[in-house]
Design a protein around this motif. Structure first.
Motif, PDB file in Angstrom:
ATOM      1  N   GLN A   1     105.532  92.104  37.937  1.00 17.87           N
ATOM      2  CA  GLN A   1     105.402  90.785  38.543  1.00 17.87           C
ATOM      3  C   GLN A   1     104.829  89.810  37.540  1.00 17.87           C
TER       4      GLN A   1
ATOM      5  N   CYS B   1     109.718  88.902  40.279  1.00 15.32           N
ATOM      6  CA  CYS B   1     109.534  90.345  40.388  1.00 15.32           C
ATOM      7  C   CYS B   1     110.786  91.030  39.847  1.00 15.32           C
TER       8      CYS B   1
ATOM      9  N   GLN C   1      98.361  90.140  50.763  1.00 18.50           N
ATOM     10  CA  GLN C   1      96.996  90.611  51.015  1.00 18.50           C
ATOM     11  C   GLN C   1      96.058  89.415  50.994  1.00 18.50           C
TER      12      GLN C   1
ATOM     13  N   LEU D   1      97.112  95.323  53.350  1.00 17.56           N
ATOM     14  CA  LEU D   1      98.396  94.705  53.038  1.00 17.56           C
ATOM     15  C   LEU D   1      99.215  94.482  54.300  1.00 17.56           C
TER      16      LEU D   1
ATOM     17  N   PHE E   1     102.256  91.123  46.557  1.00 18.23           N
ATOM     18  CA  PHE E   1     102.669  92.338  45.849  1.00 18.23           C
ATOM     19  C   PHE E   1     104.145  92.605  46.089  1.00 18.23           C
TER      20      PHE E   1
ATOM     21  N   ALA F   1     107.075  95.466  45.751  1.00 20.22           N
ATOM     22  CA  ALA F   1     107.042  96.926  45.787  1.00 20.22           C
ATOM     23  C   ALA F   1     108.442  97.462  46.016  1.00 20.22           C
TER      24      ALA F   1
ATOM     25  N   PHE G   1     104.045  99.814  43.532  1.00 18.91           N
ATOM     26  CA  PHE G   1     103.663  98.407  43.586  1.00 18.91           C
ATOM     27  C   PHE G   1     103.565  97.782  42.209  1.00 18.91           C
TER      28      PHE G   1
ATOM     29  N   LYS H   1     101.394  94.747  40.061  1.00 21.98           N
ATOM     30  CA  LYS H   1      99.949  94.508  39.984  1.00 21.98           C
ATOM     31  C   LYS H   1      99.479  93.375  40.876  1.00 21.98           C
ATOM     32  N   GLY H   2     100.399  92.642  41.443  1.00 19.34           N
ATOM     33  CA  GLY H   2     100.018  91.557  42.329  1.00 19.34           C
ATOM     34  C   GLY H   2      99.942  90.213  41.626  1.00 19.34           C
TER      35      GLY H   2
ATOM     36  N   GLN I   1      93.233 101.295  45.746  1.00 18.79           N
ATOM     37  CA  GLN I   1      93.420 100.004  45.090  1.00 18.79           C
ATOM     38  C   GLN I   1      92.133  99.564  44.434  1.00 18.79           C
TER      39      GLN I   1
ATOM     40  N   GLN J   1      94.379  95.183  40.823  1.00 17.10           N
ATOM     41  CA  GLN J   1      95.526  96.070  40.655  1.00 17.10           C
ATOM     42  C   GLN J   1      96.265  96.238  41.974  1.00 17.10           C
ATOM     43  N   GLY J   2      97.501  96.723  41.865  1.00 17.57           N
ATOM     44  CA  GLY J   2      98.228  97.076  43.060  1.00 17.57           C
ATOM     45  C   GLY J   2      97.809  98.442  43.561  1.00 17.57           C
TER      46      GLY J   2
END
Lengths: 114, 113
Positions: A6, A23, A38, A44, A89, A91, A104, A106-107, B37, B41-42
């Motif tokens: 991402q 992504c 989140q 989530l 995120f 995924a 996933f 890393k956001g 988590q 981080q995811g």
């Protein structure tokens, strides 16, 4: 193995701006793709999903299209609100639902300023 | 149906102590997952149950970690002899066996001091 990449954050936008969070993924076969959101201190929540190429997932004004040719699933929203501030995120899961669930990214932390 | 629930939501423990987290999945979901988590981080996969059988464990799950799902309903995740590196949010999730969508709980925050 599977992986999701991402764009790095934080992404800071003004209210009503257009949002894109990139992504891309690496996977064998035909994975299903997801965006989860989140909010601070919470777990989530599923935002949207797509299960096959060219599918478009949409929810709450957010959209993402499963692009197999570019292995991408970019998240977009036409007009963001302050309440959209959260971590997003991307995924994937193996086709048929892999035993190890989701992989996933890393956001991306999104900050919307009024 | 109130979704996946986890308890406790927050736990502060001293290094070396044992902690246990509980997860109640969505009823009738026969798959249950644990993820970890860390900040920024995811989530990372730890382990997965189908009914009461633990079918998959990540190499992240050291021998200090043990998970159970004795009756195929709720699950527990125990961490023995906690270390500061165990500080994280532990997420539980569930799904139908034939479903592709995984639903997450609110998470259990662990701080090891």
């Amino acid at each position: 193995g599977n992986s999701v990449t991402q764009m790095e954050g934080p992404v800071t936008l003004s209210e009503e701006a257009f949002l894109t969070i990139n992504c891309t993924y690496t996977a064998t076969g035909y994975p299903s793709l997801f965006w989860y959101v989140q909010y601070p201190g919470e777990g989530l929540q599923l935002l949207l999903k797509a299960t096959k190429a060219d599918d478009k997932g949409s929810n709450k004004g957010f959209e993402a299209t499963y692009r197999k040719e570019t292995t991408s699933f970019h998240l977009e929203k036409g007009s963001v609100q302050v309440s959209d501030s959260a971590v997003y995120f991307c995924a994937l899961s193996d086709e048929g639902g892999g035993a190890d669930g989701l992989t996933f990214g890393k956001g991306t932390h999104l900050i919307i300023q009024p | 149906d109130t979704g996946v629930s986890q308890d406790p939501r927050h736990k502060i423990t001293k290094r070396g102590q044992n902690v246990t987290f509980r997860c109640d999945p969505i009823s009738e979901h026969n798959r249950l997952y644990w993820y970890r988590q860390t900040l920024g981080q995811g989530p990372e996969f730890l382990t997965y149950f189908q009914n009461e059988a633990q079918l998959e464990k990540s190499r992240l799950l050291s021998d200090r970690f043990s998970a159970e799902r004795p009756k195929g309903s709720f699950s527990t995740l125990e961490i023995q002899r906690t270390e500061q590196g165990d500080s994280a949010m532990y997420l539980c999730a569930s799904s139908f066996e034939t479903g592709i969508t995984i639903y997450f709980g609110e998470g259990s925050w662990l701080t090891v001091v």
